[in-house]
Design an enzyme around this catalytic site. Structure first.
Site, PDB file in Angstrom:
ATOM      1  N   ASP A  41       0.839  -1.195   0.000  1.00  0.00           N
ATOM      2  CA  ASP A  41       0.000   0.000   0.000  1.00  0.00           C
ATOM      3  C   ASP A  41       0.876   1.248   0.000  1.00  0.00           C
ATOM      4  OD1 ASP A  41      -2.054   1.922   0.523  1.00  0.00           O
ATOM      5  OD2 ASP A  41      -3.212   0.385   1.556  1.00  0.00           O
ATOM      6  N   ASP A  42       0.690   2.115  -1.000  1.00  0.00           N
ATOM      7  CA  ASP A  42       1.399   3.401  -1.070  1.00  0.00           C
ATOM      8  C   ASP A  42       2.915   3.235  -1.164  1.00  0.00           C
ATOM      9  OD1 ASP A  42      -1.128   4.449  -0.773  1.00  0.00           O
ATOM     10  OD2 ASP A  42      -0.723   5.535   1.077  1.00  0.00           O
ATOM     11  N   CYS A  79      -6.072   3.478  -4.066  1.00  0.00           N
ATOM     12  CA  CYS A  79      -6.149   2.142  -3.468  1.00  0.00           C
ATOM     13  C   CYS A  79      -7.352   1.322  -3.912  1.00  0.00           C
ATOM     14  CB  CYS A  79      -6.077   2.244  -1.954  1.00  0.00           C
ATOM     15  SG  CYS A  79      -7.120   3.502  -1.227  1.00  0.00           S
ATOM     16  N   ARG A  83      -7.415  -2.074  -6.353  1.00  0.00           N
ATOM     17  CA  ARG A  83      -7.870  -3.364  -5.837  1.00  0.00           C
ATOM     18  C   ARG A  83      -8.996  -3.932  -6.691  1.00  0.00           C
ATOM     19  NH1 ARG A  83      -5.453  -3.253  -0.570  1.00  0.00           N
ATOM     20  NH2 ARG A  83      -4.397  -1.235  -0.592  1.00  0.00           N
ATOM     21  N   LYS A 137      -6.071  -5.832   4.087  1.00  0.00           N
ATOM     22  CA  LYS A 137      -6.937  -4.712   3.722  1.00  0.00           C
ATOM     23  C   LYS A 137      -7.873  -5.114   2.586  1.00  0.00           C
ATOM     24  CE  LYS A 137      -6.653   0.021   1.880  1.00  0.00           C
ATOM     25  NZ  LYS A 137      -5.780   1.207   1.703  1.00  0.00           N
ATOM     26  N   HIS A 139     -11.178  -2.855   1.584  1.00  0.00           N
ATOM     27  CA  HIS A 139     -11.497  -1.534   1.042  1.00  0.00           C
ATOM     28  C   HIS A 139     -12.218  -1.597  -0.299  1.00  0.00           C
ATOM     29  CE1 HIS A 139     -10.192   2.959   0.738  1.00  0.00           C
ATOM     30  NE2 HIS A 139     -11.374   2.788   1.324  1.00  0.00           N
ATOM     31  N   HIS A 232       0.784   2.219   3.923  1.00  0.00           N
ATOM     32  CA  HIS A 232      -0.164   3.312   4.126  1.00  0.00           C
ATOM     33  C   HIS A 232       0.043   3.865   5.532  1.00  0.00           C
ATOM     34  CE1 HIS A 232      -3.963   5.490   4.424  1.00  0.00           C
ATOM     35  NE2 HIS A 232      -4.234   5.209   3.153  1.00  0.00           N
ATOM     36  N   ASP A 338      -0.354  -0.664  -4.708  1.00  0.00           N
ATOM     37  CA  ASP A 338      -1.631  -0.223  -5.264  1.00  0.00           C
ATOM     38  C   ASP A 338      -1.546   1.133  -5.957  1.00  0.00           C
ATOM     39  OD1 ASP A 338      -1.300   1.272  -2.953  1.00  0.00           O
ATOM     40  OD2 ASP A 338      -3.265   0.826  -2.111  1.00  0.00           O
ATOM     41  N   ASN A 339      -0.511   1.909  -5.659  1.00  0.00           N
ATOM     42  CA  ASN A 339      -0.324   3.214  -6.288  1.00  0.00           C
ATOM     43  C   ASN A 339       1.040   3.734  -5.869  1.00  0.00           C
ATOM     44  OD1 ASN A 339      -2.915   3.821  -4.066  1.00  0.00           O
ATOM     45  ND2 ASN A 339      -0.874   4.567  -3.564  1.00  0.00           N
ATOM     46  N   LYS A 399       0.749   9.508  -5.610  1.00  0.00           N
ATOM     47  CA  LYS A 399      -0.571   8.889  -5.501  1.00  0.00           C
ATOM     48  C   LYS A 399      -1.651   9.947  -5.734  1.00  0.00           C
ATOM     49  CE  LYS A 399      -3.464   7.043  -1.697  1.00  0.00           C
ATOM     50  NZ  LYS A 399      -3.436   6.647  -0.267  1.00  0.00           N
TER      51      LYS A 399
END
Length: 748
Positions: A41-42, A79, A83, A137, A139, A232, A338-339, A399
């Site tokens: 994540d991130d 995010c 996903r 996660k 989301h 994240h 994710d980004n 992001k």
């Protein structure tokens, strides 16, 4: 789930003149590989060691050494959309996930949920004889639908996974996480004081799932989707990892960017002639910062590095376990982010995520006051823009943006039994929509035309399996559009057109840039003026793709405005003004709690007490923001946590046993301001003037009755501080908001 097969035996009068028959179980092809998707994540393009970073990531580096690294891989810039695309193989707007799953804007592309005509890889593989396991996660479910009454059709078990353990929302505290097992809420198995950390817990459960699978169904392959909270915000790590990086970033982000670019060139991650993109707007040169700023900002990056290395170490436990149970060689590992790295820490960094969510900026002095708590359970921190820029080396922006810093991300694919070109790098353009068709090609499965009776849209992605044994040559992907918060881009045949959009500006006035990515990896040399016809054609194609994939209408409102708007889905919890919660209710996620922000409201608790009873009656939020109604020392307290500052009102309790009516009333007197007052059995207690309260957001954490279950809202008690009396019910009555959002601007 597959429809039951028709009975193929015969049924006579008795069993003697009948023929039994059993449906044949759906089995995967013999030798089918396991699939492990690891979604970070991130994590920016340059954050992993094998992509040029100085951060220690030996496990991920080893996966890369045994597989392939992709230097031209892209995501959606955010995010939930990534996903959605990763799990379905479709473009995110087309399946209803234009931004995060916390808002339904009322348009098909902006539902905040994945449409059922876009089946997930779990739904597909489950019906092909795979076990399907998800950890971490999610989301992808509307935030207001994540309480214990659902609906559950967008939870992991509703989208094809047979087992799940993790958190459902965008972010959670790593030491005090909100957790769900399958379809019910659970508490963390240990406390932060006992050494608990979420990433370790997630990997424990992944290992447990694999152990059960390989012990009880050894011939059945599995899909494991492991989506960490790392990296994240909040960037939180065990103390020994924080200590390891102390002092390592005193040199600053400008030096780290140069060092990472040099390593990237040496590794072949970027071409040897790649330019370092100019500093992003708003990022100061490190040498221009004060000594205090440098000390603070370095501490933020130390926490990030510690968090990432700790995550790598936990992933190592899973890899070793797969090796131990003899499944590693025939497991396809797909590891990606994710980004790009997050700009949400803003210029000063942050020790409280609520500042960004409220469109405020952490004051420098505020952050300095908390410097020694960075990375711990006492704050919820994120690094400043300069370190996010370094994480995306050598690329522009972050992001949420469609420049490369937002969408060009690391991808590692490792499959010892199927990829012989170990350690190589691939340059073909690919996108997160391409992972599902890749997996389906490898295991020899066609995307179904129907799932659970629902006709399916075509898969939009292009398999990248051809790259496994093909180092050169063009990409088989014809084109890819991008859009996020009005930022737009199109990749086609090695060229990229991209427009950065200022929020609130006229879209028609956005300036489009043009880059020849074959010669300009980092998007440094804008050819818009030299190639106007090419640019015009690409812009026209972007609009065609936008129509094809339901991108429109363009919407540049941020997270906060969409969450807070009074225009909500009719069945959304925040459309209600009255709530009654009975004692014993399960944990309530933040998206389903009463939306008390910037409005008058009353909270009333009916409780039964004995003299000396104490504890939390209602708590909502976390150390970063929220409110708590509790009894201590014969007094009723209401604490409102505003960025760590506590507004406290108290009232004396009668010295008797029996039922009490405890009330807290907030009267709005102006934008994000008001008066709070407590009362006991109608007798008013102390009132407090509150010149500033949260505008859009308090915390990702939710609400509990009878305890402060997770990260504590108030510093006036320790731990959960459970209520020793009895709670009958708690009522909320909210005043009308009258479209208050937008009647003022947030503080600078």
């Amino acid at each position: 789930m597959r429809a039951p097969d028709a009975f193929a035996g015969t049924i006579g009068t008795t069993v003697q003149d009948s023929t039994p028959w059993w449906p044949q179980p759906r089995r995967a092809r013999p030798g089918s590989p396991n699939v492990v998707m690891v979604l970070l994540d991130d994590v920016g393009f340059a954050s992993l060691g094998c992509f040029g970073s100085e951060i220690s990531t030996p496990v991920m580096d080893d996966l890369a050494a045994r597989g392939l690294r992709y230097r031209n891989f892209h995501t959606t810039a955010l995010c939930s959309p990534t996903r959605a695309s990763l799990l379905t193989g479709r473009n995110h707007h087309a399946v209803g996930m234009s931004i995060i799953a916390n808002a339904d804007s009322g348009f098909p592309s902006k539902r905040g949920a994945v449409s059922h005509n876009a089946g997930t890889i779990a739904e597909i593989l489950r019906d092909q004889g795979y076990s399907t396991l998800a950890v971490g996660k999610w989301h992808l479910a509307p935030a207001d639908q994540t309480s214990q009454v659902g609906p559950f059709d967008q939870w992991p078990l509703g989208r094809g996974f047979e087992r799940y353990y993790g958190f459902l929302d965008a972010a959670t505290d790593q030491f005090h996480p909100e957790l769900t097992r399958d379809n019910h809420r659970v508490d963390p198995p240990a406390s932060a004081a006992d050494g608990y950390h979420l990433t370790e817990d997630l990997v424990d459960n992944a290992i447990s799932f694999v152990t059960d699978q390989t012990s009880l169904a050894p011939d059945k392959p599995f899909l494991l989707y492991l989506a960490t909270g790392a990296t994240h915000s909040p960037h939180q790590a065990p103390a020994e990892y924080l200590a390891k990086y102390r002092g390592q970033y005193d040199c600053g982000w400008d030096t780290i960017r140069q060092q990472r670019l040099q390593r990237q060139k040496e590794l072949g991650i970027v071409p040897a002639d790649t330019d370092l993109a100019p500093a992003n707007p708003g990022v100061a040169a490190w040498d221009s910062l004060s000594e205090q700023e440098q000390r603070l900002f370095a501490r933020f990056q130390e926490a990030y590095a510690a968090f990432l290395e700790h995550t790598d170490a936990q992933l190592g436990r899973l890899v070793r376990h797969l090796d131990h149970v003899d499944e590693l060689d025939n497991t396809i590992f797909v590891l990606l982010s994710d980004n790009g790295a997050s700009q949400e820490g803003q210029a000063n960094g942050s020790v409280n995520m609520a500042f960004y969510e409220n469109r405020d900026v952490d004051p420098l002095d505020y952050n300095l006051e908390h410097i020694d708590k960075i990375g711990t359970a006492e704050v919820q921190n994120n690094y400043p823009l300069g370190w996010a820029m370094a994480a995306n080396t050598p690329l522009k922006r972050y992001k949420q943006n469609t420049h490369a810093g937002g969408v060009r991300d690391p991808l590692i694919i490792s499959w010892p039994a199927g990829i012989s070109a170990a350690g190589e790098i691939r340059d073909q353009f690919h996108h997160v929509t391409d992972i599902v068709p890749t997996v389906l090609e490898i295991i020899g499965v066609e995307a179904p035309e129907e799932i659970n009776g629902v006709p399916q849209m075509p898969v939009h992605g292009t398999s990248l399996a051809y790259t496994f044994d093909r180092a050169g040559g063009p990409s088989r992907k014809p084109a890819q559009y991008f859009e996020m918060f009005g930022h737009r881009a199109l990749w086609s045949d090695g060229w990229k057109a991209v427009a950065y959009h200022e929020r609130g500006a006229d879209y028609a006035q956005d300036r489009w840039e043009l880059y020849d990515l074959a010669a300009d990896f980092s998007e440094c040399h804008d050819l818009a003026d030299e190639e106007p016809q090419r640019l015009h054609a690409m812009i026209e194609r972007w609009w065609a793709e936008a129509g094809r994939y339901d991108v429109l209408p363009l919407d540049d409102r941020g997270f906060a405005e969409r969450r807070a708007t009074s225009q909500s889905r009719p069945d959304a919890a925040r459309t209600n003004n009255s709530f009654r919660y009975w004692g014993g209710i399960s944990h309530l996620p933040s998206g389903a709690t009463p939306f008390i922000l910037d409005r008058s409201y009353t909270m009333t608790a009916q409780v039964d007490v004995e003299p000396g009873d104490r504890g939390v009656i209602v708590a909502c939020g976390s150390v970063g923001g929220g409110y708590s109604l509790y009894i201590d020392d014969g007094l009723l307290h209401h604490d409102y946590n505003y960025y760590g500052r506590i507004y406290r009102a108290v009232a004396a309790l009668p010295e008797r046993s029996g039922r009490l009516r405890l009330e807290y009333r907030f009267t709005r007197t102006g934008p994000c301001a008001g008066i709070g007052q407590v009362a006991v059995d109608g007798l008013p207690g102390e009132q407090i003037t509150m010149p500033a309260t949260s505008r859009y957001f308090m915390s990702w954490a939710g609400l509990d009755l009878g305890r402060d279950a997770l990260s504590p809202v108030s510093s006036n008690y320790d731990g959960e501080f459970p209520f020793t009396g009895h709670i009958d019910r708690v009522d909320f009555e909210l005043g009308d908001r009258d479209d208050l959002i937008g009647d003022y601007e947030p503080a600078d």
